[in-house]
Design an enzyme around this catalytic site. Structure first.
Site, PDB file in Angstrom:
ATOM      1  CG  ASP A   9      -1.767   1.163   1.566  1.00  0.00           C
ATOM      2  OD1 ASP A   9      -2.135   1.666   0.540  1.00  0.00           O
ATOM      3  OD2 ASP A   9      -1.755   1.706   2.358  1.00  0.00           O
ATOM      4  CG  ASP A  11      -1.425   7.569   0.524  1.00  0.00           C
ATOM      5  OD1 ASP A  11      -0.326   8.149   0.662  1.00  0.00           O
ATOM      6  OD2 ASP A  11      -2.229   7.670  -0.240  1.00  0.00           O
ATOM      7  CG  ASP A 138      -2.084   2.370   6.611  1.00  0.00           C
ATOM      8  OD1 ASP A 138      -2.360   1.824   5.297  1.00  0.00           O
ATOM      9  OD2 ASP A 138      -2.713   3.453   6.843  1.00  0.00           O
TER      10      ASP A 138
END
Ligand SMILES: [Mg+2]
Length: 182
Positions: A9, A11, A138
């Site tokens: 991922d 960000d 996240d």
């Protein structure tokens, strides 16, 4: 080591999204981001409603996504995984106000990882459609319309600590590297 297809991922894993917001908020509004404790995945859910409009303005402003600083060790981690022999892809979901976000996500990858990495970008609003062995992300829970083929390894952040996940990783943890490089 078995070669794996690792989806990273962008960000909150490679790019320090929150720090980017803090910087541009300060620059734009001449005051610190009104954010106390991080408990929720979305910044707005940890901010008083009166600031939501201003936050949306930050997200959709020209230059924001390109200005996000890298996470500590994030760039080195991506390169290390590739060098170790894994197939590494950046799997990222653009925001709804995509006008600057999409191109600047490419700018960011080019700037911090280099031009060669542009071909490794996968833009997906629904990450369950993307094949992979591991998705390092996240976001506490990743859902979509398909049953994912990848295993979600959660990237440790203050706002996802309530989420149970047998694989909690962080670039600064030796354990993470033991798991990813064996
Ligand atoms: Mg993320």
């Amino acid at each position: 080591m078995t070669k794996k297809l690792i989806l990273l991922d962008q960000d909150g894993v490679l790019a320090d999204f929150e720090q980017g917001v803090r910087q541009l908020w300060q620059q734009t509004y001449q005051q610190p981001l009104p954010l106390a404790e991080r408990k929720h995945f979305y910044l707005r859910d940890d901010m008083p409603a009166q600031f939501h409009q201003q936050l949306a303005q930050i997200y959709s402003s020209k230059g924001f996504f390109a200005s996000i600083p890298p996470m500590a060790d994030g760039i080195a981690a991506a390169k290390r995984l590739l060098q170790a022999g894994h197939d590494v892809r950046i799997c990222t979901s653009p925001i709804q106000t995509y006008q600057y976000c999409v191109s600047e996500k490419f700018d960011w990858v080019c700037q911090h990882l280099g031009e060669d990495w542009l071909q490794r970008i996968i833009l997906a609003k629904d990450k369950t459609w993307v094949r992979g062995d591991i998705l390092i992300d996240d976001k506490p829970q990743i859902s979509g319309s398909l049953i994912p083929q990848w295993q979600h390894w959660i990237y440790d952040q203050p706002y996802n600590r309530m989420q149970n996940n047998p694989h909690r990783v962080s670039w600064s943890r030796l354990e993470t590297w033991a798991q990813l490089l064996t």
